[in-house]
Write an enzyme that holds these catalytic residues in place. Structure first.
Site, PDB file in Angstrom:
ATOM      1  N   LYS A 277       0.867  -1.330   0.161  1.00 26.13           N
ATOM      2  CA  LYS A 277       0.066   0.056   0.081  1.00 26.13           C
ATOM      3  C   LYS A 277       0.887   1.280  -0.062  1.00 26.13           C
ATOM      4  CE  LYS A 277      -4.021  -1.912   2.625  1.00 26.13           C
ATOM      5  NZ  LYS A 277      -5.231  -1.607   1.692  1.00 26.13           N
ATOM      6  N   ARG A 351     -10.249 -11.537   1.649  1.00 25.91           N
ATOM      7  CA  ARG A 351     -11.211 -12.305   0.921  1.00 25.91           C
ATOM      8  C   ARG A 351     -10.679 -13.865   1.024  1.00 25.91           C
ATOM      9  NH1 ARG A 351     -11.452  -8.881  -4.513  1.00 25.91           N
ATOM     10  NH2 ARG A 351     -11.578  -7.160  -2.692  1.00 25.91           N
TER      11      ARG A 351
END
Ligand code: BES
Ligand code: ZN
Ligand code: ZN
Length: 498
Positions: A277, A351
């Protein structure tokens, strides 16, 4: 904050400060406010007539009684327009009053609970306690200077006049306290930095809760998870030296009760992994275990409230870091369900760990399976930080969640799971990819998860927005919010009622 319920009336109960609440229109003075006004020779109605206190929403006005009342001081707090009143306003008002008193350094407050509008004493007591406890929450664990000032309300006395009232207030207080303590606990875990709140730490917290409430617990380490076939969870966990943990906590109130599986995303720090990130605001990614915190706190509260259900909490806990053994874009993972996933971004790790947790949850053949996850930035873009993104495959379950959401003020908004979007997850080399398009990111994340729940009624709550806020709300200070705890408990409390 200590609580006490006592028999008494506002106008003649000796205390440091007495709380009174008023709507905006001054022709509607009633209840304890009216009694105090009469005892005080119309002083309050005069004050309102003069416009010094108008009862505007959350307006606070401090008065000294100069011996004319048993209370030393009175705090008037506005409730706004009478026809707009709701428990949400009530929680906000009690919070604002509490903050005012705390900041003034007053240690004891008294408030008489009496019926208001269509709400019972129990509902009002629960919401009052909730607003007060949640609104005055502070995370001070690592403060070494401010801590000493120790501005905290020490004693809260709730008054009722009749035995019936006192019973209702007692009940509302008990439940409000259990639930609010759970929310504050979840907030503490979320606010804790990731060098404290590691997977090991959270697993220990779960163990403590299991021991205290006689719950069953299993804590798998990464090797055990690997042996069990949790290829997705393990891939994420391997990127960090901080050991991952896969925790299953079971609370069962009796025989043959309905089983509900609750799953919480537990990334204790999300750097993005190899798909790292940008550094701006990366510190916020300590909150990526908010789902796990909410589930753990919910189980604790459910046990204290003795909710008649069989709950299974599943917490996949790990960091997402770009270590030497980290998984990489292009890797293909074999999940516990047997399905394979091509990794496009290692930052779509939530996920992945959830896919194994969901597959594991199905083994219990639950009536419902609900996951909470700070899953996508796209959900924040779509709904902001006020609203939970709600997804699911079962209308009845979604309706139950919507009801709990309405009752608690933890807003949730349903988004669609249309299969057309599944196209974007198609992979050339595996069953599917972990990332689709940038657009509809929250929906695509949810569609990914839906591939791991089969036909079981399932709901997914994307809490990426409301898990952590930069600007305070009436009874939610900035930082970790503990979102989901109140909603889940309300859902579980309502469960048997259909
Ligand atoms: N933990 C983040 C989601 C997130 C972002 C939560 C901002 C709170 C605030 C999640 O793991 C993530 O990084 N998701 C990616 C998914 C993308 C790569 C498909 C995202 O939202 O960018
Ligand atoms: Zn991520
Ligand atoms: Zn994440």
């Amino acid at each position: 904050m200590k609580f006490k319920v006592d028999k008494g009336r506002s106008e003649d109960y000796p205390c440091e400060i007495l709380l009174l609440f008023s709507f905006e229109s001054h022709d509607s003075i009633e209840g304890p406010l009216l009694k105090v006004d009469q005892r005080w020779k119309g002083f309050l109605s005069e004050l309102m007539k003069q416009g010094d206190f108008r009862g505007e929403r959350f307006q606070c006005h401090l008065l000294y009684t100069h011996g004319l009342l048993s209370a030393k001081r009175v705090l008037l707090t506005g409730l706004g327009k009478k026809d707009e009143f709701s428990l949400e306003t009530w929680r906000g008002a009690s919070s604002k009053a509490g903050q005012f008193i705390r900041d003034s350094g007053i240690k004891q407050l008294v408030f008489q609970i009496s019926r208001m509008e269509s709400f019972s004493e129990k509902e009002l007591a629960e919401a009052f306690v909730t607003g007060l406890m949640l609104g005055t929450y502070q995370y001070k664990e690592f403060k070494t200077v401010e801590k000493e000032k120790n501005k905290e309300i020490e004693e809260v006395i709730l008054l009722g006049e009749t035995e019936k009232e006192l019973d209702l207030i007692q009940e509302g207080l008990r439940e409000g306290r259990i639930i609010s303590e759970a929310v504050c606990q979840a907030r503490d875990w979320v606010n804790a930095p990731s060098n404290q709140a590691t997977p090991t730490f959270l697993a220990q917290q779960a163990q403590k809760i299991a021991k205290e409430y006689g719950m069953e617990i299993q804590v798998f380490d990464v090797d055990q998870a690997e042996a069990m076939g949790m290829g997705a969870f393990v891939a994420v966990a391997k990127g960090s030296k901080e050991p991952g943990k896969f925790v299953i906590l079971e609370y069962n109130k009796g025989k043959n009760l309905e089983k509900i599986v609750l799953i919480g995303k537990g990334i204790t720090f999300d750097s993005g992994g190899i798909s790292i990130k940008p550094s701006e605001k990366m510190e916020r990614m300590k909150d990526d275990m908010s789902g796990a915190a909410a589930v753990l706190a919910t189980l604790k509260a459910a046990a204290e409230l003795q909710i008649p259900l069989h709950l299974i909490g599943i917490l996949p806990l790990t960091e997402n870091l770009p270590g030497g053994k980290a998984y990489k874009p292009g890797d293909i993972l074999k999940t516990l369900s047997g399905q394979t996933v091509e990794v496009i971004s290692t930052d779509a790790e939530g996920r992945l760990i959830l896919s194994d947790a969901l597959a594991y949850g199905l083994r219990y053949q639950p009536k419902a399976i609900i996951d909470l996850a700070t899953l996508t930035g796209a959900c924040v873009v779509a709904l902001g930080d006020y609203v939970i993104g709600l997804f699911g495959n079962d209308e009845a379950l979604l309706k139950r969640i919507q009801k709990a959401s309405d009752e608690t003020g933890e807003k949730a908004w349903q988004l669609p799971l249309w299969d057309e979007y599944f196209e974007y997850l198609k992979s050339d080399v595996a069953d599917f990819k972990n990332v689709g398009t940038r657009s509809a990111g929250a929906i695509i994340g949810a569609i990914f998860l839906s591939k791991f729940v089969g036909e079981t009624p399932w709901a997914h709550l994307d809490i990426a927005g409301p898990a952590y806020i930069e600007k305070e709300r009436p009874y939610i200070p900035k930082g970790g919010t503990g979102v989901g705890v109140r909603l889940l408990i309300q859902l579980l409390r309502n469960w048997g009622k259909g």
